[in-house]
Scaffold this motif. Structure first.
Motif, PDB file in Angstrom:
ATOM      1  N   ARG A   1       1.024  -1.237   0.011  1.00  8.30           N
ATOM      2  CA  ARG A   1       0.109  -0.059   0.197  1.00  8.30           C
ATOM      3  C   ARG A   1       0.879   1.235  -0.068  1.00  8.30           C
ATOM      4  O   ARG A   1       0.558   2.148  -0.557  1.00  8.30           O
TER       5      ARG A   1
ATOM      6  N   ARG B   1     -14.646  13.576   2.212  1.00  9.22           N
ATOM      7  CA  ARG B   1     -13.309  13.129   2.400  1.00  9.22           C
ATOM      8  C   ARG B   1     -12.412  12.632   1.203  1.00  9.22           C
ATOM      9  O   ARG B   1     -11.479  12.861   0.945  1.00  9.22           O
TER      10      ARG B   1
ATOM     11  N   LYS C   1      -2.770   6.342   1.393  1.00  5.62           N
ATOM     12  CA  LYS C   1      -2.652   6.817   2.672  1.00  5.62           C
ATOM     13  C   LYS C   1      -1.646   7.955   2.393  1.00  5.62           C
ATOM     14  O   LYS C   1      -0.467   7.905   2.661  1.00  5.62           O
TER      15      LYS C   1
ATOM     16  N   TYR D   1      -6.187  13.713   4.988  1.00  5.06           N
ATOM     17  CA  TYR D   1      -6.435  13.939   6.490  1.00  5.06           C
ATOM     18  C   TYR D   1      -6.665  15.335   6.853  1.00  5.06           C
ATOM     19  O   TYR D   1      -7.526  15.962   7.704  1.00  5.06           O
TER      20      TYR D   1
ATOM     21  N   GLU E   1     -16.496   6.085   4.760  1.00  4.38           N
ATOM     22  CA  GLU E   1     -15.784   5.687   5.853  1.00  4.38           C
ATOM     23  C   GLU E   1     -16.174   6.654   6.989  1.00  4.38           C
ATOM     24  O   GLU E   1     -17.083   7.560   6.790  1.00  4.38           O
TER      25      GLU E   1
ATOM     26  N   ALA F   1     -11.184   7.764  10.415  1.00  3.38           N
ATOM     27  CA  ALA F   1      -9.924   7.148   9.691  1.00  3.38           C
ATOM     28  C   ALA F   1     -10.260   5.646   9.594  1.00  3.38           C
ATOM     29  O   ALA F   1      -9.096   4.927  10.009  1.00  3.38           O
TER      30      ALA F   1
ATOM     31  N   GLY G   1      -8.423  -0.871   3.842  1.00  2.00           N
ATOM     32  CA  GLY G   1      -7.795  -1.212   5.000  1.00  2.00           C
ATOM     33  C   GLY G   1      -7.378  -2.636   5.048  1.00  2.00           C
ATOM     34  O   GLY G   1      -8.027  -3.571   4.533  1.00  2.00           O
ATOM     35  N   LEU G   2      -6.529  -3.041   5.844  1.00  2.00           N
ATOM     36  CA  LEU G   2      -5.848  -4.529   6.156  1.00  2.00           C
ATOM     37  C   LEU G   2      -6.867  -4.815   6.769  1.00  2.00           C
ATOM     38  O   LEU G   2      -7.269  -6.173   6.851  1.00  2.00           O
ATOM     39  N   THR G   3      -7.397  -3.989   7.913  1.00  2.00           N
ATOM     40  CA  THR G   3      -8.386  -4.675   8.751  1.00  2.00           C
ATOM     41  C   THR G   3      -9.526  -4.974   8.172  1.00  2.00           C
ATOM     42  O   THR G   3     -10.394  -6.256   8.491  1.00  2.00           O
TER      43      THR G   3
ATOM     44  N   THR H   1      -6.595  -0.392  12.223  1.00  2.00           N
ATOM     45  CA  THR H   1      -5.343  -0.869  12.997  1.00  2.00           C
ATOM     46  C   THR H   1      -5.364  -0.284  14.151  1.00  2.00           C
ATOM     47  O   THR H   1      -5.325  -0.844  15.496  1.00  2.00           O
TER      48      THR H   1
END
Ligand SMILES: *Cc1c(COP(=O)(O)O)cnc(C)c1O
Length: 401
Positions: free
Chosen positions: A120, A212, A222, A227, A257, A260, A288-290, A345
């Motif tokens: 990523r 966003r 990312k 942000y 989302e 974040a 997201g990895l999660t 995360t």
């Protein structure tokens, strides 16, 4: 007046011997380690505030257009001195990652699917035209740093070392163009559970006017620039008593989302099994990895793995599809909405208690202990995998010192 170039080639004509120099890539085997003279005291885990305490050392590698990536360093944590015209200050050329190291039952530090963070970060870096780097080599440097800093990882459930790999553009010029100078660095901070006093439901204010991300934008990367524009709406949400913004997009007010973190909603089906919905990766969603891990774990229940607490007969049907505010309110009105939760995360899984949208408020079903049933099952299973207590598909990677 004649000007002679030092290599003998006259200005304006091609050099007689073209020197094609291959730029160096990051090479972890060359790392130079300089240890801090004195080590900081590690604060007691209960005093940790996220992102405020940093460890003794950091990784740093610099890139210049002549040599490419220089010799990687692991050196004492400290300030970076940069030219005020640097690209990062003027044009926000910055990408980062967020990952964690955990202590396993064998006392070894472990990372969770770190190759996905590296992939990523490569994609984020390319999106803002910063110099490419060998992500495998960066991962080797991160492992070395974590091994060196392992005394900082609290050996307690829900505690970890948060790792922040960062790349910034350091071209010292205000000309508006890609930065051909860069610094890649990695810093770490010890961290406790996101909810120190145990999980509690978060409240969300739906925001559709300040967005966003948008189609063709940078929401799926990312990047620091994603942000900055969220801080003001986040302040407004906080003033209205909400924890986070729920980011909407489009005329149909579809959900992208929240804060974040990636968004999930659980809906009871007519056959009493559950549908688990999350928005699709259409370019406006941070992959997201999660999120990916939650989709895999939910779909694997109960066939390939059984999630804790959930009935073995229950099926979780996962769907990546558009979710509008109208969907959310109608699932709620029909009594089918069972849970809303967020994943990432930092918090791993957080249940949503309340959603404000214009003059309407959606109160999600009450849950015991601050997490809904599916959220709790996923939270426990994910943290057990991350902390090396449960093995699943090689997701948790031990670091050998
Ligand atoms: C980092 C991040 C996430 C979560 O990604 P993980 O890989 O699960 O940590 C979600 N949304 C945004 C906007 C993020 O920056």
């Amino acid at each position: 007046m004649t000007v002679k170039a030092t290599n003998g080639a006259a200005l304006g004509s091609a050099p007689t011997q073209a020197v094609v120099q291959k730029l160096q890539d990051v090479d972890a085997s060359k790392v130079v380690v300089t240890l801090a003279e004195s080590l900081k005291p590690v604060p007691p885990p209960e005093e940790l505030v996220f992102g405020q305490t940093f460890t003794d050392h950091m990784v740093m590698v610099t890139y210049d257009p002549v040599n490419g990536w220089g010799t990687p360093e692991i050196k004492p944590y400290g300030p970076i001195s940069l030219d005020p015209a640097s690209s990062i200050f003027q044009y926000s050329t910055s990408a980062f990652e967020g990952m964690k190291a955990y202590v396993g039952p064998d006392g070894k530090p472990r990372l969770f699917r770190p190759e996905l963070n590296m992939l990523r970060m490569k994609r984020s870096t390319a999106r803002i035209a910063l110099p490419a780097f060998d992500a495998d080599e960066l991962l080797k440097l991160i492992k070395k740093l974590v091994a060196l800093e392992s005394r900082w990882i609290p050996n307690l459930k829900g505690h970890s070392l948060y790792i922040r790999p960062t790349i910034i553009g350091t071209r010292p010029s205000i000309g508006v163009r890609a930065s051909d100078h860069a610094i890649l660095y990695v810093i770490c901070c010890p961290t406790g559970p996101y909810f120190r006093t145990g999980p509690k439901p978060v409240s969300l204010l739906a925001v559709g006017e300040q967005v966003r991300s948008w189609p063709g934008g940078t929401g799926e990367f990312k990047l620091s620039i994603n942000y900055t524009p969220t801080f003001h709406p986040q302040q407004l949400a906080a003033e209205k008593g909400y924890d986070q913004c729920l980011w909407l997009l489009g005329e149909d007010s579809h959900i992208t989302e929240a804060g974040a973190m990636n968004f999930f909603v659980v809906v009871k089906r007519d056959d009493d099994h559950l549908d688990v919905y999350t928005p699709p990766l259409d370019g406006t969603i941070l992959p997201g990895l999660t999120r990916a891990s939650v989709l895999t774990l939910a779909a694997a229940h109960p066939g390939q793995t059984t999630l804790p607490y959930l009935p073995h007969t229950l099926k979780l049907h996962t769907h990546e599809r558009l979710i509008t505010m109208t969907d959310l309110f109608s699932w709620h009105a029909s009594g089918h909405l069972t849970e809303i939760f967020l994943v990432g995360t930092a918090a791993v899984v957080a249940t949503v208690g309340r959603v404000g949208f214009g003059d309407k408020v959606l109160e999600a079903p009450k849950c015991e202990g601050g997490l809904g049933p599916v959220a709790r099952a996923l939270y426990d299973r994910l943290t057990d995998i991350q902390e090396g207590k449960v093995e699943f598909q090689g997701w948790s990677v031990p670091i050998d010192a």
